[in-house]
Design an enzyme around this catalytic site. Structure first.
Site, mmCIF file in Angstrom:
data_model
loop_
_atom_site.group_PDB
_atom_site.id
_atom_site.type_symbol
_atom_site.label_atom_id
_atom_site.label_comp_id
_atom_site.label_asym_id
_atom_site.label_seq_id
_atom_site.Cartn_x
_atom_site.Cartn_y
_atom_site.Cartn_z
ATOM 1 N N CYS A 181 0.346 7.021 41.355
ATOM 2 C CA CYS A 181 0.215 5.553 41.333
ATOM 3 C C CYS A 181 -0.366 5.012 40.041
ATOM 4 O O CYS A 181 0.332 4.327 39.281
ATOM 5 C CB CYS A 181 -0.633 5.110 42.515
ATOM 6 N N LYS B 224 -6.680 14.933 42.651
ATOM 7 C CA LYS B 224 -8.019 14.631 43.155
ATOM 8 C C LYS B 224 -8.219 15.472 44.417
ATOM 9 O O LYS B 224 -7.248 16.008 44.965
ATOM 10 C CB LYS B 224 -8.177 13.139 43.445
ATOM 11 N N THR C 110 5.202 -0.600 45.669
ATOM 12 C CA THR C 110 4.650 -1.302 44.507
ATOM 13 C C THR C 110 5.801 -1.667 43.574
ATOM 14 O O THR C 110 6.508 -0.782 43.087
ATOM 15 C CB THR C 110 3.645 -0.381 43.778
ATOM 16 N N LEU D 228 -3.677 1.959 50.298
ATOM 17 C CA LEU D 228 -4.243 3.219 50.786
ATOM 18 C C LEU D 228 -4.433 4.220 49.658
ATOM 19 O O LEU D 228 -3.687 4.247 48.687
ATOM 20 C CB LEU D 228 -3.386 3.821 51.897
ATOM 21 N N THR E 17 8.667 3.959 44.023
ATOM 22 C CA THR E 17 9.125 3.260 42.807
ATOM 23 C C THR E 17 8.616 4.077 41.621
ATOM 24 O O THR E 17 7.657 3.674 40.958
ATOM 25 C CB THR E 17 8.578 1.824 42.732
ATOM 26 N N GLU F 60 0.267 -2.366 49.887
ATOM 27 C CA GLU F 60 -0.553 -1.352 50.549
ATOM 28 C C GLU F 60 -1.595 -0.838 49.563
ATOM 29 O O GLU F 60 -1.297 -0.661 48.393
ATOM 30 C CB GLU F 60 0.395 -0.203 50.962
HETATM 31 C C1 UGA Z 1 -4.713 4.595 44.109
HETATM 32 C C2 UGA Z 1 -5.574 3.394 44.525
HETATM 33 O O1 UGA Z 1 -6.947 3.778 44.542
HETATM 34 C C3 UGA Z 1 -5.162 2.884 45.908
HETATM 35 O O2 UGA Z 1 -5.922 1.733 46.248
HETATM 36 C C4 UGA Z 1 -3.680 2.537 45.866
HETATM 37 O O3 UGA Z 1 -3.216 2.079 47.136
HETATM 38 C C5 UGA Z 1 -2.885 3.762 45.470
HETATM 39 O O4 UGA Z 1 -3.327 4.226 44.186
HETATM 40 C C6 UGA Z 1 -1.430 3.392 45.423
HETATM 41 O O5 UGA Z 1 -1.051 2.594 44.555
HETATM 42 O O6 UGA Z 1 -0.667 3.797 46.309
HETATM 43 P P1 UGA Z 1 -4.730 7.202 44.714
HETATM 44 O O7 UGA Z 1 -3.588 7.349 43.765
HETATM 45 O O8 UGA Z 1 -4.667 7.858 46.049
HETATM 46 O O9 UGA Z 1 -4.992 5.642 45.027
HETATM 47 O O10 UGA Z 1 -6.002 7.774 43.950
HETATM 48 P P2 UGA Z 1 -7.434 7.229 43.497
HETATM 49 O O11 UGA Z 1 -8.437 7.542 44.505
HETATM 50 O O12 UGA Z 1 -7.318 5.828 43.008
HETATM 51 O O13 UGA Z 1 -7.695 8.179 42.235
HETATM 52 C C7 UGA Z 1 -6.823 8.131 41.111
HETATM 53 C C8 UGA Z 1 -7.286 9.061 40.018
HETATM 54 O O14 UGA Z 1 -8.459 8.563 39.405
HETATM 55 C C9 UGA Z 1 -7.608 10.491 40.458
HETATM 56 O O15 UGA Z 1 -7.019 11.387 39.535
HETATM 57 C C10 UGA Z 1 -9.123 10.553 40.405
HETATM 58 O O16 UGA Z 1 -9.606 11.842 40.135
HETATM 59 C C11 UGA Z 1 -9.409 9.605 39.246
HETATM 60 N N1 UGA Z 1 -10.775 9.019 39.278
HETATM 61 C C12 UGA Z 1 -11.157 8.219 40.311
HETATM 62 C C13 UGA Z 1 -11.645 9.251 38.223
HETATM 63 O O17 UGA Z 1 -11.313 9.974 37.243
HETATM 64 N N2 UGA Z 1 -12.886 8.684 38.250
HETATM 65 C C14 UGA Z 1 -13.296 7.892 39.263
HETATM 66 O O18 UGA Z 1 -14.440 7.387 39.219
HETATM 67 C C15 UGA Z 1 -12.406 7.652 40.327
#
Ligand code: UGA
Length: 437
Positions: A264, A327, A121, A150, A85, A148
């Site tokens: 996301c 990340k 989503t 993940l 989405t 979800e």
């Molecule tokens: C995120 C959510 O964490 C999942 O629970 C969700 O299922 C997913 O989106 C989704 O909607 O499908 P994701 O996109 O894989 O997961 O990435 P995250 O681990 O959430 O990190 C997102 C961003 O935040 C990255 O760019 C990371 O570097 C940044 N980040 C994370 C920070 O800048 N600081 C932090 O303390 C943590």
């Protein structure tokens, strides 16, 4: 059970393989024939630790197959809809084209008594609309919403051992027939004691957007604190460590840096805002606009800081960018702060050499004008400044001795606050992190 998974991107490919691992007979369907060919060969079309092994193991048992033909989904008892989405072009709202098309196609061929389970989503209100649309053309097809949670890089573990399961059923009641069906799908996961919550459609949809909005808020909160720290001489990492000791706050997702990106968080908070406006509740989510602004400000601030570190101009300077993925443990560069900063540096006159352990191909596709190299050493060659923008372990562990023989300058920008700043300063480097004096 016989299961189909419609859409084999990050979510669907992992979900299909995981459902097969749980013992179900699964067919994964996608319109992209190249992606299906890769999956059939046991190769993940994107970098996700553990997924290739799971794909091969599941296909060996005969429990998992892939196809481009929707008809191959016809016999399934449960259809999981896992299509994307994305953000609508030129708008903040979510583009539901793929979700609508997937539900319509599957509803036409699904057998009576089967379940269409949405995992994508979506804006609140979507599940009920889809159920009503399907009901107007066919009987005996039940829509369920099962969001979800993940994370990329941990997708296999998060799918097989989630911290909760959320079932959105039309009645919102435990006694709903759909609950027993999902219990059967997730029998093994539930036997590990995984909590499961039965809610109505809008709650299930909101749980997902609320969770991602909360995570984005935590990150932007700490990044706002970083702005204050930079002006006052405080240290944002110590601040996060100290407030994170309070159980009510928690230390996770309080890492200051160049902000959040990916497929996301950024698009989900925008779509949530757009939906709130449609519902006449825009005031409730005004703060999410601020969260987005704080996040975007991190990127421009990073470029400014590097310009200052290089004496006020980027023109003619060589910059080594380590990391472009949004990340670590991912090759995803969608809305990646690292890649966007690399591009800005180049646009403002620097010569940027970029490397990443997994994301070079995706980065090149998005921004072909940057110079991509395979190794850290190549990126470092004659660099005036080194920018660590994605915290891959191999970059976190770099020492001044690793870098010094290759670079021209002794200047390092730590966009994720992960470098050993003391060691670099002691070796005579100019070090700047985020939110640290
Ligand atoms: C995120 C959510 O964490 C999942 O629970 C969700 O299922 C997913 O989106 C989704 O909607 O499908 P994701 O996109 O894989 O997961 O990435 P995250 O681990 O959430 O990190 C997102 C961003 O935040 C990255 O760019 C990371 O570097 C940044 N980040 C994370 C920070 O800048 N600081 C932090 O303390 C943590």
């Amino acid at each position: 059970m016989k299961i189909s998974v419609i859409g084999c991107g990050y979510l669907g490919a992992v979900h299909a393989a995981s459902m097969a691992k749980l013992g179900h007979t699964v067919v994964g369907i996608d319109v992209d024939s190249a992606k299906i060919a890769e999956l059939k060969a046991g190769r993940a079309p994107f970098f996700e630790p553990g997924l290739p092994e799971l794909l091969l193991a599941a296909q060996d048992t005969g429990n998992l197959s892939f196809s481009t033909d929707f008809q191959d989904a016809a016999e399934a008892d449960v259809h999981f809809i896992c299509v994307g989405t994305p953000q609508r072009v030129g708008e903040n709202a979510a583009d539901l084209t793929y979700v609508n098309a997937a539900f319509t196609s599957v509803a036409e061929l699904a057998k009576e008594g089967s379940y269409l389970v949405g995992k994508s989503t979506v804006p609140v209100g979507t599940a009920l609309r889809l159920q009503e649309e399907i009901r107007s053309t066919r009987d005996g097809i039940t829509v369920v919403w099962n969001p979800e949670f993940l994370r990329e890089g941990h997708a296999v573990k998060d799918t097989l051992h989630p911290d909760r399961l959320v079932y959105g059923v039309e009645s919102g009641l435990e006694s709903d027939a759909a609950v027993a069906v999902l219990d059967e799908v997730y029998a093994q996961t539930l036997s590990e004691g995984t909590p499961r919550l039965v809610v109505n459609f809008p709650t299930a949809e909101l749980v997902k957007t609320a969770a991602n909005s909360f995570l984005a808020t935590k990150i932007s909160f700490v990044n706002a604190m970083a702005e204050l720290c930079e002006l006052t001489g405080a240290d944002v990492t110590s601040l996060a460590d100290a407030i994170g000791r309070d159980d009510r706050i928690g230390r996770k997702f309080l890492n200051a840096g160049i902000g959040f990106g990916g497929g996301c968080l950024p698009k989900d908070i925008r779509a949530f805002n757009a939906r709130a406006e449609e519902l006449g509740a825009d005031q409730a989510l005004t703060f999410l606009r601020e969260i987005d602004l704080i996040n975007m400000r991190r990127r421009s601030r990073a470029v400014e800081v590097m310009r200052e570190m290089l004496g006020g101009s980027l023109i003619g300077k060589n910059i080594a960018v380590l990391g472009t993925a949004f990340k670590p443990e991912s090759d995803d560069v969608r809305d990646s702060p690292a890649l966007s900063i690399a591009q800005q540096l180049q646009l403002q006159g620097a010569t940027v050499k970029v490397t990443d352990p997994e994301a070079i191909n995706n980065s090149r596709r998005r921004f072909p004008e940057l110079s991509y190299v395979e190794t850290v050493e190549e990126a470092l060659a004659k660099a005036d400044l080194v920018a660590v923008l994605t915290e891959w372990k191999q970059y976190r562990d770099l020492t001044p001795e690793d870098l010094a023989p290759h670079t021209r300058g002794r200047v390092i920008f730590d966009g994720r606050n992960v470098i050993d700043s003391k060691a670099f300063k002691a070796a005579g480097w100019t070090y700047q992190g985020v939110g640290r004096s």
